[in-house]
Design an enzyme around this catalytic site. Structure first.
Site, PDB file in Angstrom:
ATOM      1  CE  LYS A 263      -1.539   2.190   3.509  1.00 40.38           C
ATOM      2  NZ  LYS A 263      -2.171   2.634   4.776  1.00 40.38           N
ATOM      3  CG  ASP A 281      -7.313   3.703   2.242  1.00 43.35           C
ATOM      4  OD1 ASP A 281      -8.207   3.182   1.539  1.00 43.35           O
ATOM      5  OD2 ASP A 281      -7.333   4.902   2.573  1.00 43.35           O
TER       6      ASP A 281
END
Length: 398
Positions: A263, A281
């Site tokens: 991420k 997220d």
């Protein structure tokens, strides 16, 4: 001579009498002729009048027959029309009753579905399981899912044309550190903290040599400050020792650094190097499952499933659009369904507030008239009516 004179004298009266008699006969004859002419004229006139009377009677009779035929035709037409009208009215009434029954059935089905959905949401709030898509009618084909997902992204692009990473940064190193610090806290809190950090430690070399206790004190407002201090000092040392103090532009190199996962790596690659990546997220995970783009719960599997729905060139902006929508409208507990621009495309519509006026009160940041998360936002955001975030210690409208 005397006798001849006497005879002549006596013959005169006879001639006169004959003349008178002849005149009378002529007069009588003329009178007879005249009477005969008058009688013929009278007969002729009577005949004409009789003929005219017959013609008039014939015309009256014909007129009566015509009127009678018209009356009969009207009566027949009326007799035909009345049943037809009655049949049409009956059919119309039956159609209305059928439509009313269908509408009532639809309303009942909608109420039942809403009740089931509400019960499911309430149960989820209590048990807190991982969200899973609920079946709704005919399954969506892969092609239909692609079309719907891409349309949602286009709609969100119109709503958030100024979408950008909500972390303040001036170079790849600052973005990398800020992204690591954003775990388990808001971008606003990070943006309020990093100015002090970067003012004191502007380069990887500076932060790699920093006193951990001093860094911890700076990072305390971000939460988990000890673990985060260890990560940012460790990644700074990794940059110095492995990459000459430069942030690498490859995924495989970035994920080798302490505290850097896929991420974080995609945030840096997409926004500092212009290389497409999907940022999975918490907001992204929640929305793509709510929209039934995927039922996966593992971030790596979500990334793969969603990435297959879009061209690679869309990945970075897609991430911004989804995350921005999750932060401003599509909240976890009470989404603002009543003002959502993609409500017609959302299978979860109705889980949140559907009344427009009430839904407006749920909007956050610039959509709700509040400051954003960046202290130094892009000009496009300011031009659209956005406001900078307040410095640390000030009250924000988040």
């Amino acid at each position: 001579m005397g006798e001849q004179g006497s005879d002549a004298a006596s013959g005169e009266p006879k001639k006169a009498a004959k003349a008178v008699k002849a005149a009378k006969k002529a007069a009588v004859k003329r009178a007879g002729v005249k009477r005969a002419g008058v009688k013929k004229a009278a007969v002729k006139k009577a005949a004409v009048e009789k003929t005219d009377a017959k013609k008039t009677a014939a015309k009256k009779t014909a007129a009566k027959k015509t009127a009678a035929k018209k009356t009969a035709a009207k009566k027949t037409a009326t007799e035909k029309t009345v049943p037809a009208a009655k049949n049409a009215a009956a059919k119309k009434t039956a159609a209305k009753k059928t439509a009313a029954k269908k509408t009532a059935a639809k309303k009942t089905a909608a109420k039942t579905a809403t009740a089931k959905k509400t019960a499911a949401v309430a149960k989820a709030a209590v048990e807190q399981p991982q969200p899973q898509p609920q079946p709704a009618g005919k399954p969506e084909s892969p092609a239909a899912l692609v079309r719907r997902a891409r349309r949602i992204n286009r709609e969100l692009a119109e709503v958030y044309p100024y979408a950008h990473p909500e972390l303040d940064f001036e170079n790849p190193f600052q973005l990398l550190v800020a992204t690591v610090l954003s775990a388990q806290t808001t971008d606003l809190r990070v943006n309020q903290t990093t100015p002090t950090l970067f003012a004191k430690y502007p380069t990887p070399e500076d932060l790699a040599a920093a006193n951990p206790e001093e860094v911890e004190e700076i990072l305390r407002p971000c939460g988990f400050f000890r673990a985060k201090t260890k990560s940012v000092i460790g990644l700074s040392k990794g940059l110095v020792e492995q990459f000459g103090g430069e942030v690498p532009g490859r995924l495989d190199d970035l994920v080798k650094l302490p505290g850097v996962g896929r991420k974080t790596a995609f945030v840096v690659l997409g926004n500092a190097f212009g290389r497409p990546g999907i940022t999975v997220d918490t907001h992204f995970q929640r929305l793509v499952r709510r929209w039934r783009w995927t039922a996966e719960t593992d971030p790596d599997k979500i990334e793969a499933a969603v990435g297959a729905l879009f061209p690679k060139s869309d990945w970075t902006d897609l991430s911004h659009h989804v995350i921005w929508h999750g932060r401003r409208m599509c909240h976890a507990r009470k989404p603002a369904c009543g003002v959502c621009p993609i409500a017609p495309l959302c299978p979860a519509y109705g889980e949140g507030e559907t009344d427009p006026e009430k839904a407006k009160k749920l909007l956050k940041y610039e959509k709700g008239g509040f400051p954003g998360q960046r202290l130094k936002p892009p000009q496009a955001y300011l031009d659209a009516g956005g406001r900078p975030a307040p410095p640390l210690g000030a009250v924000s409208g988040t």
